[in-house]
Design a protein around this motif. Structure first.
Motif, mmCIF file in Angstrom:
data_model
loop_
_atom_site.group_PDB
_atom_site.id
_atom_site.type_symbol
_atom_site.label_atom_id
_atom_site.label_comp_id
_atom_site.label_asym_id
_atom_site.label_seq_id
_atom_site.Cartn_x
_atom_site.Cartn_y
_atom_site.Cartn_z
ATOM 1 N N ILE A 106 0.820 -1.223 -0.038
ATOM 2 C CA ILE A 106 -0.148 0.028 -0.216
ATOM 3 C C ILE A 106 0.970 1.346 0.001
ATOM 4 C CG2 ILE A 106 -1.744 1.319 1.327
ATOM 5 C CD1 ILE A 106 -2.847 -1.260 2.362
ATOM 6 N N ILE A 107 0.723 2.266 -1.107
ATOM 7 C CA ILE A 107 1.398 3.445 -0.967
ATOM 8 C C ILE A 107 0.696 4.611 -0.375
ATOM 9 C CG2 ILE A 107 2.764 2.467 -3.095
ATOM 10 C CD1 ILE A 107 0.887 5.047 -4.499
ATOM 11 N N GLY A 108 -0.553 4.483 -0.228
ATOM 12 C CA GLY A 108 -1.111 5.336 0.490
ATOM 13 C C GLY A 108 -2.753 5.361 0.419
ATOM 14 N N TYR A 109 -3.356 5.989 0.911
ATOM 15 C CA TYR A 109 -4.996 6.115 1.048
ATOM 16 C C TYR A 109 -5.584 7.436 0.609
ATOM 17 C CZ TYR A 109 -4.011 2.339 4.350
ATOM 18 O OH TYR A 109 -3.299 1.183 5.071
ATOM 19 N N GLU A 110 -6.797 7.097 -0.553
ATOM 20 C CA GLU A 110 -7.654 8.105 -0.743
ATOM 21 C C GLU A 110 -8.719 8.473 0.399
ATOM 22 O OE1 GLU A 110 -10.751 9.678 -4.303
ATOM 23 O OE2 GLU A 110 -9.725 7.734 -4.486
ATOM 24 N N ALA A 111 -8.642 9.633 0.965
ATOM 25 C CA ALA A 111 -9.805 9.876 1.891
ATOM 26 C C ALA A 111 -11.028 10.423 0.959
ATOM 27 C CB ALA A 111 -9.250 11.255 2.563
ATOM 28 N N LEU A 112 -11.993 9.585 1.371
ATOM 29 C CA LEU A 112 -13.435 9.821 0.908
ATOM 30 C C LEU A 112 -14.450 10.504 1.985
ATOM 31 C CD1 LEU A 112 -13.336 6.332 -1.124
ATOM 32 C CD2 LEU A 112 -13.094 8.874 -2.153
ATOM 33 N N SER A 113 -15.204 11.492 1.739
ATOM 34 C CA SER A 113 -16.226 11.913 2.566
ATOM 35 C C SER A 113 -17.355 11.472 2.424
ATOM 36 C CB SER A 113 -16.065 13.456 2.404
ATOM 37 O OG SER A 113 -14.719 13.921 2.564
#
Length: 607
Positions: free
Chosen positions: A55-62
């Motif tokens: 995992i290189i990162g995370y997308e933040a979803l609202s």
């Protein structure tokens, strides 16, 4: 005079208008409450490397409050846009994201969605994000501003200047929904983002759509030339994942990998294993030919149906899956027939077709003798069998079994495409002079040999003696002909002794390497040396042949007599030692070659 009908129309219009106004008022009050109470939920979806499953990162979803009318992000943000409250909503979402991100590992990135319109907002430019980062002790280098391409950008020049300001501070930029928005390639060309996020509509069923594959390959080439990285969004099936990996797409996200969750979650171990195995398969293909690649490795794992299935179910399935051209009929896990869409529809189009086929089982009109092959069958063999079918059946699916059980299907088109790709791969990594596999493929073959651990093999290292002297006297063009002649002799004798159970590669210059199954290679070496010695004299003039040597300067500039070229063969077998690395084989071959060089004529040494 107002008629009853016109009066009723006015009442209905007023009723609808009133209801619409009431609904709008409710959504406005709900948004107002969300902003005042900071009642926002943030979920995180991992962005995964499609090469090593990290995992290189995370997308933040609202998300809005659970079970509210603004829970869905599209409803939430469209309402904010309607009442000019996008800045306030995004500020709230950004703050909630960064507050959670303070617990994230320093090596992971956070992708934050940003509407292009708010970047022009003076409040965005005054450093609030930087203040938040300081407050939550986050690193600007880990923050990716994800600009959605679904909103038009009017002033590219001004927009790029603002983005330059942020990138100079260490922030990175991603373009979201590429392929679905207003600006397309111009956005990519003007902004030069660090990441290009491909819209899920381009990813959906990409395994079945050659046009989408071509578009994504072109986008991948563009990303390489501009030093951007592609992230494929919306991956939902293993076949989509496999196609993306084969194209070379480096990163991906989607429900198949992991759905959005309130915490920073890992992807399941089973998914990691699939990604790693698909990459191993891709690497193996580099060393395969159409005679060694198993057809099962390119099979599509399509849904199968029992023979009791009725016609209307099959028709519904074809309607819902336009890319599907055939259905495999399976009973007790074994394939018993094939129903191709074009033939099925042709039957339905006959005078009594609907009555005959719609409510009856497909057993009565399926092909009961389709082409069925085992997983390990080489694609060249399958190709020949497929093309030998009747003209009407040439494009029918080929059914693949594994241990006699249904595994999947493959099309003749896919087989021909893969054959072409394999040939191009071999050509790309072949020695340009002889056309034989080069070092990358040689390493792969040796690595495969050691991993199989099947024993009873021989690795033959060939080296021409006195070749440099010949090159100096006769020139490079004649020297190249000698190298091609040597390759021809070795290859012919290898095939006569081992047929296809052998491999020959060209390391470079006058060095070759061969691999055989079976370590008793004495007769092979004697045959190669005999053929070489008999024919090598044809590459010298009569004077040098009669004399038995040529005279030229050695490496120290002193004239020396060099005998007619000879061939040294160092043979490494596993008779006396179990080799575990390529380096160990190379070291033994080097020692044996030195022994051969002590002899001034063609010879071989076996260990």
């Amino acid at each position: 005079m107002t008629t009853f009908a016109s009066y009723r129309t006015k009442v209905l219009h007023l009723y609808k208008t009133t209801n619409k106004q009431t609904s709008e008022m409710k959504s406005f009050m709900e948004l107002k409450n969300i902003l005042e109470q900071s009642d926002i939920r943030i979920v995180f979806q991992p962005v995964v490397s499609l090469t090593n499953a990290e995992i290189i990162g995370y997308e933040a979803l609202s998300r809005g409050p659970k079970d509210s009318m603004l829970e869905r992000p599209d409803a939430l943000f469209s309402t904010a846009a309607k009442y000019d409250l996008v800045w306030e909503l995004e500020y709230l979402c950004r703050r909630a994201t960064l507050e959670k991100a303070k617990d994230l590992a320093p090596s992971k990135m956070v992708f934050i969605n940003v509407d292009p319109k708010i970047i022009n907002d003076p409040r965005f430019q005054k450093g609030q994000t930087q203040d938040m980062l300081c407050q939550f002790q986050a690193n600007t280098g880990n923050i990716i501003f994800e600009i959605t391409e679904k909103t038009a950008i009017d002033d590219y020049k001004g927009f790029c200047c603002i983005l330059d300001n942020y990138t100079s501070q260490g922030y990175k930029i991603a373009i979201d929904d590429t392929g679905s928005g207003y600006s397309g390639l111009r956005t990519l060309a003007e902004i030069r983002p660090n990441f290009i996020k491909v819209d899920m509509e381009l990813v959906r069923d990409i395994d079945k759509d050659n046009l989408k594959q071509a578009m994504l390959k072109a986008l991948y080439d563009f990303s390489v030339s501009t030093n951007s990285k592609i992230i494929a969004e919306g991956i939902e099936t293993q076949d989509e994942l496999a196609t993306l990996i084969s194209i070379g797409i480096p990163y991906g996200q989607g429900f198949f990998l992991q759905k959005p969750l309130p915490e920073f979650s890992e992807i399941p171990g089973s998914i990691k294993q699939i990604i790693l195995e698909l990459n191993k398969r891709k690497k193996r293909e580099l060393y395969h030919t159409s005679m060694t690649l198993p057809v099962g490795e390119i099979a599509q794992q399509e849904q199968a149906f029992p023979s009791s299935t009725v016609g209307n179910v099959a028709l519904d399935y074809f309607s819902q899956h336009p890319a599907c051209q055939g259905i495999t009929i399976v009973d007790n896990e074994r394939p018993v027939g094939l129903l191709m869409k074009n033939k099925f529809l042709a039957n339905l189009a006959t005078q009594y077709g609907i009555a005959l086929y719609m409510n009856r089982s497909i057993r009565s009109h399926m092909d009961k003798n389709p082409l069925i092959v085992a997983y390990d069958t080489p694609i060249e063999v399958v190709s020949k069998s497929a093309l030998a079918r009747k003209d009407d059946d040439i494009y029918d699916y080929i059914i693949i079994t594994n241990q006699d059980k249904y595994f999947g299907t493959v099309t003749i088109k896919k087989i021909l495409e893969k054959t072409t790709q394999l040939e191009l791969n071999r050509a790309k990594h072949a020695n340009p002079l002889t056309g034989l596999p080069g070092n990358l493929i040689i390493e792969g073959e040796l690595d495969k040999l050691l991993k199989e651990n099947s024993g009873n093999y021989a690795v033959l290292y060939f080296d021409l003696d006195n070749f440099k002297a010949y090159n100096d006297v006769y020139g490079f063009e004649r020297g190249d002909k000698v190298i091609c002649f040597t390759a021809e002799v070795i290859q012919q004798d290898l095939h006569s002794y081992y047929n296809r159970e052998s491999f020959l590669g060209h390391i470079g210059g006058d060095d070759f390497i061969a691999i055989t199954r079976g370590n008793d290679v004495t007769k092979l070496c004697e045959r190669i040396i005999s053929d070489f010695n008999h024919r090598i004299v044809d590459y010298y003039n009569h004077e040098d042949c009669n004399r038995g040597y040529i005279c030229t300067k050695n490496r120290h500039g002193i004239h020396e007599d060099f005998p007619i070229m000879s061939l040294s063969i160092a043979v490494v077998t596993d008779k006396q030692r179990n080799y575990t690395t390529i380096l160990e084989i190379a070291e033994t071959a080097s020692q044996l070659k030195k022994q051969c060089k002590l002899n001034w004529q063609s010879c071989y040494c076996i260990k």
